[in-house]
Design a protein around this motif. Structure first.
Motif, mmCIF file in Angstrom:
data_model
loop_
_atom_site.group_PDB
_atom_site.id
_atom_site.type_symbol
_atom_site.label_atom_id
_atom_site.label_comp_id
_atom_site.label_asym_id
_atom_site.label_seq_id
_atom_site.Cartn_x
_atom_site.Cartn_y
_atom_site.Cartn_z
ATOM 1 N N ARG A 196 25.920 25.295 45.459
ATOM 2 C CA ARG A 196 24.808 25.048 46.395
ATOM 3 C C ARG A 196 24.601 26.246 47.321
ATOM 4 O O ARG A 196 23.468 26.673 47.559
ATOM 5 C CB ARG A 196 25.068 23.780 47.199
ATOM 6 C CG ARG A 196 24.866 22.527 46.393
ATOM 7 C CD ARG A 196 25.020 21.278 47.256
ATOM 8 N NE ARG A 196 24.840 20.101 46.436
ATOM 9 C CZ ARG A 196 25.745 19.122 46.323
ATOM 10 N NH1 ARG A 196 26.892 19.196 46.978
ATOM 11 N NH2 ARG A 196 25.503 18.087 45.547
ATOM 12 N N ARG A 197 25.689 26.798 47.849
ATOM 13 C CA ARG A 197 25.592 27.992 48.706
ATOM 14 C C ARG A 197 25.002 29.161 47.935
ATOM 15 O O ARG A 197 24.131 29.884 48.418
ATOM 16 C CB ARG A 197 26.978 28.390 49.241
ATOM 17 C CG ARG A 197 27.397 27.730 50.503
ATOM 18 C CD ARG A 197 28.640 28.373 51.116
ATOM 19 N NE ARG A 197 29.749 28.573 50.196
ATOM 20 C CZ ARG A 197 30.640 27.649 49.871
ATOM 21 N NH1 ARG A 197 30.557 26.434 50.369
ATOM 22 N NH2 ARG A 197 31.636 27.935 49.046
ATOM 23 N N GLU A 253 22.217 20.381 39.086
ATOM 24 C CA GLU A 253 23.402 19.849 39.741
ATOM 25 C C GLU A 253 23.950 18.723 38.874
ATOM 26 O O GLU A 253 23.186 17.904 38.379
ATOM 27 C CB GLU A 253 23.064 19.303 41.125
ATOM 28 C CG GLU A 253 22.743 20.370 42.138
ATOM 29 C CD GLU A 253 22.684 19.834 43.558
ATOM 30 O OE1 GLU A 253 22.964 18.635 43.783
ATOM 31 O OE2 GLU A 253 22.361 20.632 44.440
ATOM 32 N N LYS A 309 18.149 32.550 46.292
ATOM 33 C CA LYS A 309 16.744 32.337 46.660
ATOM 34 C C LYS A 309 16.382 33.179 47.884
ATOM 35 O O LYS A 309 15.339 33.832 47.906
ATOM 36 C CB LYS A 309 16.486 30.857 46.953
ATOM 37 C CG LYS A 309 16.338 30.016 45.707
ATOM 38 C CD LYS A 309 16.177 28.527 45.942
ATOM 39 C CE LYS A 309 15.373 28.101 47.123
ATOM 40 N NZ LYS A 309 15.229 26.634 47.208
ATOM 41 N N ASP A 310 17.250 33.177 48.895
ATOM 42 C CA ASP A 310 16.996 33.937 50.132
ATOM 43 C C ASP A 310 16.929 35.438 49.875
ATOM 44 O O ASP A 310 16.243 36.167 50.597
ATOM 45 C CB ASP A 310 18.075 33.644 51.179
ATOM 46 C CG ASP A 310 18.019 32.217 51.713
ATOM 47 O OD1 ASP A 310 17.006 31.515 51.477
ATOM 48 O OD2 ASP A 310 19.012 31.796 52.347
ATOM 49 N N LYS A 311 17.653 35.916 48.863
ATOM 50 C CA LYS A 311 17.697 37.350 48.547
ATOM 51 C C LYS A 311 16.626 37.770 47.536
ATOM 52 O O LYS A 311 16.626 38.899 47.069
ATOM 53 C CB LYS A 311 19.085 37.739 48.013
ATOM 54 C CG LYS A 311 20.172 37.654 49.050
ATOM 55 C CD LYS A 311 19.954 38.664 50.144
ATOM 56 C CE LYS A 311 21.077 38.646 51.152
ATOM 57 N NZ LYS A 311 20.874 39.629 52.197
ATOM 58 N N SER A 348 29.962 22.639 46.195
ATOM 59 C CA SER A 348 29.571 23.281 47.454
ATOM 60 C C SER A 348 29.319 24.768 47.247
ATOM 61 O O SER A 348 28.379 25.336 47.820
ATOM 62 C CB SER A 348 30.635 23.053 48.533
ATOM 63 O OG SER A 348 31.875 23.630 48.156
ATOM 64 N N ILE A 389 15.043 31.722 40.656
ATOM 65 C CA ILE A 389 15.933 30.728 40.051
ATOM 66 C C ILE A 389 15.232 30.203 38.804
ATOM 67 O O ILE A 389 14.210 29.530 38.897
ATOM 68 C CB ILE A 389 16.256 29.582 41.032
ATOM 69 C CG1 ILE A 389 16.821 30.131 42.352
ATOM 70 C CG2 ILE A 389 17.201 28.577 40.381
ATOM 71 C CD1 ILE A 389 18.065 30.980 42.229
ATOM 72 N N HIS A 408 23.140 29.112 45.204
ATOM 73 C CA HIS A 408 21.738 28.834 44.898
ATOM 74 C C HIS A 408 20.842 29.235 46.070
ATOM 75 O O HIS A 408 19.845 29.950 45.894
ATOM 76 C CB HIS A 408 21.580 27.339 44.570
ATOM 77 C CG HIS A 408 20.186 26.901 44.343
ATOM 78 N ND1 HIS A 408 19.564 26.021 45.182
ATOM 79 C CD2 HIS A 408 19.291 27.220 43.379
ATOM 80 C CE1 HIS A 408 18.335 25.795 44.744
ATOM 81 N NE2 HIS A 408 18.144 26.510 43.655
ATOM 82 N N GLN A 409 21.207 28.797 47.261
ATOM 83 C CA GLN A 409 20.395 29.128 48.442
ATOM 84 C C GLN A 409 20.420 30.619 48.732
ATOM 85 O O GLN A 409 19.387 31.223 49.052
ATOM 86 C CB GLN A 409 20.889 28.336 49.656
ATOM 87 C CG GLN A 409 19.978 28.486 50.858
ATOM 88 C CD GLN A 409 18.568 27.994 50.581
ATOM 89 O OE1 GLN A 409 18.370 26.867 50.118
ATOM 90 N NE2 GLN A 409 17.571 28.832 50.843
ATOM 91 N N HIS A 410 21.569 31.243 48.617
ATOM 92 C CA HIS A 410 21.704 32.679 48.882
ATOM 93 C C HIS A 410 20.831 33.498 47.926
ATOM 94 O O HIS A 410 20.133 34.421 48.360
ATOM 95 C CB HIS A 410 23.168 33.104 48.750
ATOM 96 C CG HIS A 410 23.383 34.570 48.861
ATOM 97 N ND1 HIS A 410 23.406 35.225 50.077
ATOM 98 C CD2 HIS A 410 23.563 35.524 47.911
ATOM 99 C CE1 HIS A 410 23.595 36.516 49.866
ATOM 100 N NE2 HIS A 410 23.700 36.721 48.562
ATOM 101 N N TYR A 435 18.320 25.454 37.567
ATOM 102 C CA TYR A 435 19.379 24.968 38.459
ATOM 103 C C TYR A 435 19.562 23.485 38.183
ATOM 104 O O TYR A 435 18.617 22.706 38.268
ATOM 105 C CB TYR A 435 19.015 25.186 39.923
ATOM 106 C CG TYR A 435 20.060 24.704 40.903
ATOM 107 C CD1 TYR A 435 21.349 25.210 40.882
ATOM 108 C CD2 TYR A 435 19.743 23.739 41.852
ATOM 109 C CE1 TYR A 435 22.302 24.775 41.788
ATOM 110 C CE2 TYR A 435 20.686 23.298 42.771
ATOM 111 C CZ TYR A 435 21.964 23.820 42.727
ATOM 112 O OH TYR A 435 22.911 23.399 43.621
#
Length: 170
Positions: free
Chosen positions: A80-81, A98, A87-89, A77, A93, A83-85, A96
């Protein structure tokens, strides 16, 4: 640059949701907790990009940290958080992976960005068999204004990071 690398690590540490404090140092690499800074030389690729010369007085700082006894649920978890953070910033990447739904598969996350001052990198790996989480951040190359001809090794290699841990309010 040491502070910059450490702050990236601290932000990632908070996003993954770790609650333990990690004191500076390492007892057993790859087994125990870790919180270390190191520096390396910067290289000039030359006009054709084929040369590999170190740049006098230039260094690159890296912060490396690790936690033992990290369960799969927290690692999955948290990555995943993260990874998204990233990308958003605006981080790119670069890899990646999993871990498979099958028990015992490692997870990896690698990212980089160039903010105009140079390339920064972050990397994270969770080793399923050992429940071991390894993270790190590398700052762009910088120059040491106190460096002089004849100095040996890259500047900044004598830095000690502060404790890594949950910040107040997180």
């Amino acid at each position: 640059m040491a502070g910059r690398a450490f702050q990236h690590s601290q932000e990632a540490y908070d996003l993954v949701g770790f609650k333990r404090a990690v004191k500076p140092g390492v007892k057993d690499i790859g087994v125990s907790t870790e919180n270390t800074l190191s520096s390396s030389s910067c290289h000039d690729g030359g006009l054709t990009g084929l040369e590999d010369k170190t740049v006098d007085g230039a260094y690159q700082m890296s912060h490396r940290w690790a936690l033992d006894h990290v369960p799969a649920s927290q690692a999955a978890s948290g990555l995943r958080r993260l990874h998204q953070h990233l990308k958003d910033k605006g981080w790119e990447i670069t890899s990646y992976r999993e871990g498979a739904k099958v028990k015992g598969k490692d997870w990896d996350l690698f990212a980089k960005r160039d903010d105009g001052e140079g390339t920064e990198r972050m990397s994270f790996t969770w080793f399923a068999e050992r429940e071991y989480f390894l993270g790190g951040a590398t700052a762009p190359c910088a120059y040491d204004p106190a460096w002089k001809n004849g100095d040996i090794g890259p500047p900044g290699d004598d830095q000690t990071p502060p404790s890594l841990g949950p910040r107040n309010g997180t």
